[in-house]
Design a protein around this motif. Sequence first.
Motif, PDB file in Angstrom:
ATOM      1  N   GLU A 268       0.829  -1.215   0.000  1.00 51.41           N
ATOM      2  CA  GLU A 268       0.000   0.000   0.000  1.00 51.41           C
ATOM      3  C   GLU A 268       0.860   1.261   0.000  1.00 51.41           C
ATOM      4  OE1 GLU A 268      -3.224  -0.104  -0.732  1.00 51.41           O
ATOM      5  OE2 GLU A 268      -2.857  -2.253  -0.834  1.00 51.41           O
ATOM      6  N   ALA A 269       1.998   1.221   0.678  1.00 48.98           N
ATOM      7  CA  ALA A 269       2.913   2.362   0.651  1.00 48.98           C
ATOM      8  C   ALA A 269       3.470   2.576  -0.754  1.00 48.98           C
ATOM      9  CB  ALA A 269       4.045   2.155   1.649  1.00 48.98           C
ATOM     10  N   VAL A 270       3.794   1.482  -1.445  1.00 47.95           N
ATOM     11  CA  VAL A 270       4.267   1.580  -2.835  1.00 47.95           C
ATOM     12  C   VAL A 270       3.189   2.228  -3.702  1.00 47.95           C
ATOM     13  CG1 VAL A 270       4.853   0.223  -4.892  1.00 47.95           C
ATOM     14  CG2 VAL A 270       5.958  -0.283  -2.700  1.00 47.95           C
ATOM     15  N   LYS A 271       1.938   1.846  -3.489  1.00 49.63           N
ATOM     16  CA  LYS A 271       0.836   2.426  -4.264  1.00 49.63           C
ATOM     17  C   LYS A 271       0.678   3.916  -3.967  1.00 49.63           C
ATOM     18  CE  LYS A 271      -1.932  -1.773  -4.710  1.00 49.63           C
ATOM     19  NZ  LYS A 271      -3.201  -2.426  -4.307  1.00 49.63           N
ATOM     20  N   LEU A 272       0.809   4.292  -2.702  1.00 48.37           N
ATOM     21  CA  LEU A 272       0.720   5.719  -2.353  1.00 48.37           C
ATOM     22  C   LEU A 272       1.889   6.500  -2.954  1.00 48.37           C
ATOM     23  CD1 LEU A 272      -0.328   5.489   1.403  1.00 48.37           C
ATOM     24  CD2 LEU A 272      -1.728   6.370  -0.480  1.00 48.37           C
ATOM     25  N   ALA A 273       3.082   5.926  -2.882  1.00 50.69           N
ATOM     26  CA  ALA A 273       4.269   6.594  -3.417  1.00 50.69           C
ATOM     27  C   ALA A 273       4.227   6.679  -4.939  1.00 50.69           C
ATOM     28  CB  ALA A 273       5.533   5.855  -2.967  1.00 50.69           C
ATOM     29  N   PHE A 274       3.575   5.740  -5.575  1.00 51.77           N
ATOM     30  CA  PHE A 274       3.484   5.690  -7.035  1.00 51.77           C
ATOM     31  C   PHE A 274       2.937   7.005  -7.591  1.00 51.77           C
ATOM     32  CE2 PHE A 274       1.687   4.655 -11.128  1.00 51.77           C
ATOM     33  CZ  PHE A 274       2.607   3.774 -11.675  1.00 51.77           C
ATOM     34  N   LYS A 275       2.002   7.575  -6.879  1.00 51.42           N
ATOM     35  CA  LYS A 275       1.334   8.790  -7.347  1.00 51.42           C
ATOM     36  C   LYS A 275       2.280   9.982  -7.456  1.00 51.42           C
ATOM     37  CE  LYS A 275      -2.880   7.179  -5.159  1.00 51.42           C
ATOM     38  NZ  LYS A 275      -3.788   7.331  -4.038  1.00 51.42           N
ATOM     39  N   VAL A 276       3.356   9.963  -6.690  1.00 56.23           N
ATOM     40  CA  VAL A 276       4.281  11.105  -6.688  1.00 56.23           C
ATOM     41  C   VAL A 276       5.679  10.718  -7.172  1.00 56.23           C
ATOM     42  CG1 VAL A 276       3.047  12.332  -4.862  1.00 56.23           C
ATOM     43  CG2 VAL A 276       4.881  10.758  -4.256  1.00 56.23           C
ATOM     44  N   MET A 277       5.795   9.566  -7.777  1.00 49.57           N
ATOM     45  CA  MET A 277       7.095   9.063  -8.200  1.00 49.57           C
ATOM     46  C   MET A 277       7.622   9.864  -9.389  1.00 49.57           C
ATOM     47  SD  MET A 277       9.300   6.918  -7.097  1.00 49.57           S
ATOM     48  CE  MET A 277       8.257   6.221  -5.833  1.00 49.57           C
ATOM     49  N   LYS A 278       8.784  10.448  -9.206  1.00 41.58           N
ATOM     50  CA  LYS A 278       9.445  11.241 -10.245  1.00 41.58           C
ATOM     51  C   LYS A 278      10.780  10.580 -10.592  1.00 41.58           C
ATOM     52  CE  LYS A 278       6.894  15.256  -9.792  1.00 41.58           C
ATOM     53  NZ  LYS A 278       5.595  14.680  -9.604  1.00 41.58           N
ATOM     54  N   LYS A 279      11.353  11.027 -11.689  1.00 42.87           N
ATOM     55  CA  LYS A 279      12.597  10.435 -12.190  1.00 42.87           C
ATOM     56  C   LYS A 279      13.717  10.475 -11.144  1.00 42.87           C
ATOM     57  CE  LYS A 279      15.880  10.607 -15.959  1.00 42.87           C
ATOM     58  NZ  LYS A 279      16.334  11.245 -17.162  1.00 42.87           N
ATOM     59  N   ASP A 280      13.845  11.590 -10.407  1.00 45.07           N
ATOM     60  CA  ASP A 280      14.916  11.695  -9.418  1.00 45.07           C
ATOM     61  C   ASP A 280      14.747  10.693  -8.273  1.00 45.07           C
ATOM     62  OD1 ASP A 280      12.651  13.258  -8.610  1.00 45.07           O
ATOM     63  OD2 ASP A 280      13.899  14.344  -7.184  1.00 45.07           O
ATOM     64  N   VAL A 281      13.511  10.416  -7.894  1.00 45.37           N
ATOM     65  CA  VAL A 281      13.252   9.440  -6.829  1.00 45.37           C
ATOM     66  C   VAL A 281      13.538   8.029  -7.342  1.00 45.37           C
ATOM     67  CG1 VAL A 281      11.554   8.518  -5.214  1.00 45.37           C
ATOM     68  CG2 VAL A 281      11.514  10.942  -5.804  1.00 45.37           C
ATOM     69  N   ILE A 282      13.155   7.761  -8.563  1.00 42.82           N
ATOM     70  CA  ILE A 282      13.446   6.452  -9.161  1.00 42.82           C
ATOM     71  C   ILE A 282      14.956   6.230  -9.208  1.00 42.82           C
ATOM     72  CG2 ILE A 282      13.280   5.056 -11.268  1.00 42.82           C
ATOM     73  CD1 ILE A 282      10.534   6.473 -11.756  1.00 42.82           C
ATOM     74  N   GLU A 283      15.699   7.272  -9.558  1.00 44.38           N
ATOM     75  CA  GLU A 283      17.163   7.172  -9.586  1.00 44.38           C
ATOM     76  C   GLU A 283      17.729   6.943  -8.187  1.00 44.38           C
ATOM     77  OE1 GLU A 283      18.419  10.749 -11.572  1.00 44.38           O
ATOM     78  OE2 GLU A 283      17.785  10.007 -13.544  1.00 44.38           O
ATOM     79  N   GLU A 284      17.153   7.601  -7.187  1.00 43.19           N
ATOM     80  CA  GLU A 284      17.583   7.401  -5.802  1.00 43.19           C
ATOM     81  C   GLU A 284      17.318   5.953  -5.359  1.00 43.19           C
ATOM     82  OE1 GLU A 284      16.787   9.280  -1.336  1.00 43.19           O
ATOM     83  OE2 GLU A 284      15.535   9.912  -3.012  1.00 43.19           O
ATOM     84  N   LEU A 285      16.159   5.438  -5.717  1.00 46.84           N
ATOM     85  CA  LEU A 285      15.834   4.043  -5.397  1.00 46.84           C
ATOM     86  C   LEU A 285      16.772   3.088  -6.127  1.00 46.84           C
ATOM     87  CD1 LEU A 285      11.938   4.289  -5.479  1.00 46.84           C
ATOM     88  CD2 LEU A 285      13.337   3.771  -3.461  1.00 46.84           C
ATOM     89  N   GLN A 286      17.079   3.395  -7.385  1.00 46.31           N
ATOM     90  CA  GLN A 286      18.006   2.562  -8.160  1.00 46.31           C
ATOM     91  C   GLN A 286      19.378   2.536  -7.493  1.00 46.31           C
ATOM     92  OE1 GLN A 286      17.279   0.830 -11.269  1.00 46.31           O
ATOM     93  NE2 GLN A 286      19.133  -0.160 -10.534  1.00 46.31           N
ATOM     94  N   THR A 287      19.862   3.686  -7.062  1.00 47.94           N
ATOM     95  CA  THR A 287      21.146   3.757  -6.372  1.00 47.94           C
ATOM     96  C   THR A 287      21.117   2.920  -5.097  1.00 47.94           C
ATOM     97  OG1 THR A 287      21.548   5.973  -7.249  1.00 47.94           O
ATOM     98  CG2 THR A 287      22.804   5.336  -5.288  1.00 47.94           C
ATOM     99  N   THR A 288      19.996   2.971  -4.404  1.00 52.28           N
ATOM    100  CA  THR A 288      19.850   2.196  -3.169  1.00 52.28           C
ATOM    101  C   THR A 288      19.946   0.703  -3.420  1.00 52.28           C
ATOM    102  OG1 THR A 288      18.483   3.907  -2.141  1.00 52.28           O
ATOM    103  CG2 THR A 288      18.270   1.692  -1.253  1.00 52.28           C
ATOM    104  N   ILE A 289      19.312   0.214  -4.456  1.00 50.07           N
ATOM    105  CA  ILE A 289      19.361  -1.236  -4.699  1.00 50.07           C
ATOM    106  C   ILE A 289      20.667  -1.681  -5.353  1.00 50.07           C
ATOM    107  CG2 ILE A 289      16.866  -1.499  -4.773  1.00 50.07           C
ATOM    108  CD1 ILE A 289      17.069  -1.814  -7.798  1.00 50.07           C
ATOM    109  N   ASP A 290      21.399  -0.744  -5.961  1.00 50.29           N
ATOM    110  CA  ASP A 290      22.659  -1.087  -6.618  1.00 50.29           C
ATOM    111  C   ASP A 290      23.866  -1.085  -5.685  1.00 50.29           C
ATOM    112  OD1 ASP A 290      21.475  -1.482  -9.051  1.00 50.29           O
ATOM    113  OD2 ASP A 290      21.924   0.525  -9.807  1.00 50.29           O
ATOM    114  N   LYS A 291      23.726  -0.552  -4.501  1.00 49.25           N
ATOM    115  CA  LYS A 291      24.868  -0.483  -3.573  1.00 49.25           C
ATOM    116  C   LYS A 291      25.332  -1.882  -3.228  1.00 49.25           C
ATOM    117  CE  LYS A 291      23.814   3.933  -1.443  1.00 49.25           C
ATOM    118  NZ  LYS A 291      23.346   4.618  -0.239  1.00 49.25           N
ATOM    119  N   SER A 292      26.530  -2.211  -3.701  1.00 47.65           N
ATOM    120  CA  SER A 292      27.038  -3.572  -3.542  1.00 47.65           C
ATOM    121  C   SER A 292      27.437  -3.881  -2.098  1.00 47.65           C
ATOM    122  CB  SER A 292      28.220  -3.805  -4.476  1.00 47.65           C
ATOM    123  OG  SER A 292      29.244  -2.874  -4.184  1.00 47.65           O
ATOM    124  N   GLN A 293      27.779  -2.874  -1.320  1.00 49.39           N
ATOM    125  CA  GLN A 293      28.220  -3.127   0.049  1.00 49.39           C
ATOM    126  C   GLN A 293      27.045  -3.367   1.009  1.00 49.39           C
ATOM    127  OE1 GLN A 293      28.452  -0.185  -1.506  1.00 49.39           O
ATOM    128  NE2 GLN A 293      27.980   1.512  -0.141  1.00 49.39           N
TER     129      GLN A 293
END
Length: 148
Positions: free
Chosen positions: A53-78
């Motif tokens: 449900e949080a993902v659904k709420l966040a979906f409404k305001v998801m912008k390119k910069d936030v998607i990039e921030e999330l991508q960086t978060t999942i890519d952190k190898s350490q």
Amino acid sequence: MELLGLIETRRGEGTFLKTYRTFRTVELLSAFILHEHKTRDEIISCRTIIEKEAVKLAFKVMKKDVIEELQTTIDKSQQDEEQRYYSFFIIIFEKADNFLLQKIWMLLDDFSRSIKETYYMKQFYIRLLNAFSHNEYEDIELIFEQAK
């Protein structure tokens, strides 16, 4: 909710959200809740429902910069799986802009970690980012269902 430390009621002023403190809540309730197997499964299920449900709420305001921030978060190898999971969903809950929902999630996350470690595979996060990027709201349900 007041006993759990989630809210505070002040006579004549109203009810207010309190700063979440994990140590009080988990210790207080774990003796009563965590010994039943069915309850353990339900805690993890509730946590997942709140995340979806949080993902659904966040979906409404998801912008390119936030998607990039999330991508960086999942890519952190350490990062281990727990760090990836927590970092990813903290951003999601900030964008969902529902502080109480976030506090309940934090409580459920504390309980579920004391039961067993249950995190999502990296592919789960990638699929959510694709849904955000391609504006595919209807995919959220399927992504969570397939992650079980």
